[in-house]
Design a protein around this motif. Sequence first.
Motif, PDB file in Angstrom:
ATOM      1  N   ASN A 163       0.856  -1.178   0.000  1.00  0.00           N
ATOM      2  CA  ASN A 163       0.000   0.000   0.000  1.00  0.00           C
ATOM      3  C   ASN A 163       0.900   1.239   0.000  1.00  0.00           C
ATOM      4  O   ASN A 163       1.563   1.535   0.993  1.00  0.00           O
ATOM      5  CB  ASN A 163      -0.892  -0.049   1.242  1.00  0.00           C
ATOM      6  N   LYS A 273     -13.689  -7.241  -0.794  1.00  0.00           N
ATOM      7  CA  LYS A 273     -13.301  -7.009   0.593  1.00  0.00           C
ATOM      8  C   LYS A 273     -12.032  -7.766   0.990  1.00  0.00           C
ATOM      9  O   LYS A 273     -11.782  -7.981   2.182  1.00  0.00           O
ATOM     10  CB  LYS A 273     -14.453  -7.400   1.528  1.00  0.00           C
ATOM     11  N   GLN A 277      -7.033  -5.058  -0.191  1.00  0.00           N
ATOM     12  CA  GLN A 277      -7.797  -4.062  -0.937  1.00  0.00           C
ATOM     13  C   GLN A 277      -8.548  -3.101  -0.013  1.00  0.00           C
ATOM     14  O   GLN A 277      -8.783  -1.943  -0.372  1.00  0.00           O
ATOM     15  CB  GLN A 277      -8.765  -4.766  -1.889  1.00  0.00           C
ATOM     16  N   THR A 278      -8.914  -3.559   1.177  1.00  0.00           N
ATOM     17  CA  THR A 278      -9.628  -2.684   2.116  1.00  0.00           C
ATOM     18  C   THR A 278      -8.670  -1.865   2.976  1.00  0.00           C
ATOM     19  O   THR A 278      -9.113  -0.988   3.729  1.00  0.00           O
ATOM     20  CB  THR A 278     -10.519  -3.524   3.063  1.00  0.00           C
ATOM     21  N   GLY A 279      -7.373  -2.155   2.900  1.00  0.00           N
ATOM     22  CA  GLY A 279      -6.403  -1.428   3.701  1.00  0.00           C
ATOM     23  C   GLY A 279      -6.171  -2.029   5.074  1.00  0.00           C
ATOM     24  O   GLY A 279      -5.415  -1.473   5.882  1.00  0.00           O
ATOM     25  N   THR A 294      -7.620  -5.298  -7.935  1.00  0.00           N
ATOM     26  CA  THR A 294      -7.678  -4.051  -7.164  1.00  0.00           C
ATOM     27  C   THR A 294      -8.365  -2.947  -7.962  1.00  0.00           C
ATOM     28  O   THR A 294      -9.080  -2.112  -7.400  1.00  0.00           O
ATOM     29  CB  THR A 294      -6.274  -3.586  -6.735  1.00  0.00           C
ATOM     30  N   VAL A 299     -10.086   0.223  -5.610  1.00  0.00           N
ATOM     31  CA  VAL A 299      -9.185   0.600  -4.525  1.00  0.00           C
ATOM     32  C   VAL A 299      -8.689   2.033  -4.732  1.00  0.00           C
ATOM     33  O   VAL A 299      -8.234   2.387  -5.821  1.00  0.00           O
ATOM     34  CB  VAL A 299      -7.992  -0.381  -4.453  1.00  0.00           C
ATOM     35  N   LYS A 300      -8.753   2.842  -3.681  1.00  0.00           N
ATOM     36  CA  LYS A 300      -8.440   4.263  -3.791  1.00  0.00           C
ATOM     37  C   LYS A 300      -6.954   4.572  -3.632  1.00  0.00           C
ATOM     38  O   LYS A 300      -6.454   5.549  -4.188  1.00  0.00           O
ATOM     39  CB  LYS A 300      -9.240   5.050  -2.751  1.00  0.00           C
ATOM     40  N   ILE A 303      -1.140   1.281  -5.525  1.00  0.00           N
ATOM     41  CA  ILE A 303      -0.673  -0.092  -5.334  1.00  0.00           C
ATOM     42  C   ILE A 303       0.764  -0.211  -5.837  1.00  0.00           C
ATOM     43  O   ILE A 303       1.075   0.160  -6.972  1.00  0.00           O
ATOM     44  CB  ILE A 303      -1.555  -1.096  -6.096  1.00  0.00           C
TER      45      ILE A 303
END
Length: 444
Positions: A163, A273, A277-279, A294, A299-300, A303
């Motif tokens: 991340n 989820k 991908q959710t952090g 992703t 995903v915001k 990556i």
Amino acid sequence: MSRLQKAAAAIAATAAISLLASACTGSSNNTATDNPNKDVTITFWHGWTAANEVQAINANVKTFEKVHPNIHVKVQGNITDDKINQALRAGGANAPDVVSSFTTDNVGKFCSSHAFADLTPYLKKSGIDAAKTFPKPMLDYTQFQGTRCALPLLGDAYGLYYNKAAFKDAGITSPPRTLSEFKADAVRLTKSKGDSYSQLGYMPDWHGYESTVTHLGAQWSNKYFDADGKSDVAKDPGFTAMFKWQQDMVKSLGGFTKLEKYRTTFGDEFGAKNPFQTGQVAMAIDGEWRASMTKDAGVKFGIGVAPFPVPDDQAGTYGKGYTTGTIIGVANTSAKKNAAWELVKFMTTDTDAVVSFANAIHNVPSTFAALKSPKLDKDPNFRTFVAIAQNANSTTTPASVNGGAYQLTLQDFGYANESGKQPDLAAGLKGVDTQVDKDIAQAK
């Protein structure tokens, strides 16, 4: 993504599949007498089901039929190894001529039982030097004890996902290259919240989706069997080092109980989820497909992708990883082996066919020519996995006569070791060797 879900589940079913295949011993006669230049229809079975996957493979088949207008291909998707074994055991007109499988673990059974035809004579007849055509790890998982009964049809490579936003917040400027750097980063990225976490640097538990014994074992270049085919995990220092590293990671990141409790909050590995991908997890080991997933999940954060770190005393091998993939072969029950070989040859060695398929389903190409093709997807994250697949130090898990049963035995020990049920590492690994050798002897 259906292909990956089936591949993840395959190892759990491999023992049962290999037992079924033991009754599927085909004739060792590899003679092909059909004329591939005459009008003929062959049947091709594969396991893909997602729309983009099916569309891509059908497009390649249509191209093949244009090149070979006399060979007509009847395609059947959503085929499991269980169905393959049943059909090849029964034989007859309803059995397939060409078969692909996601389960490289079953190559040993496919080859030793002669369910798949030996492809060496066909390669020689076509003037194909396998060693100059396919990367070594892919050659390794498509043969068993000198018999090449399959060829690679796209591959998977494993690396490190991270991340970028979490790295920036933690002041980490580049991905770790050694396991000591990885541990320091994982600890730095971990944020506890009561008896849980708001962010975990890395999930080290063996149930942590792709953080399996076999996937991580490649970083130590572990050898599963000795020259005599006996299980060698207790003697290979890499396994001992790997398990000690994993236990140290578990301790450093909060302990097994806390980690397992957090793991229960994770979503489905192949859904939106997924914890990376959710952090929830800042770093993860995963395959090349995760990059496209992703994007699909929206995903915001940025990556990052890199090879997974290596042991400090193997720093010079950085860039390697675990590889596996899809296999394809000719059914030994087929009366149309020469025509079937033409399709296998096209699907596995035609550069444009391999590249277009790889681009369409986001898997790693399986020939040197395709890996170097200018038409290959240029996305930098994907290219990281292309490099891992070509790395001379990348490895795979070896084929066995009873499929992936030895991997299940080792995996089960990993669960017992991390939970404290079998804390004696040396004794546990010796027990793995004993069980694996017993299982293989019974399967022969």
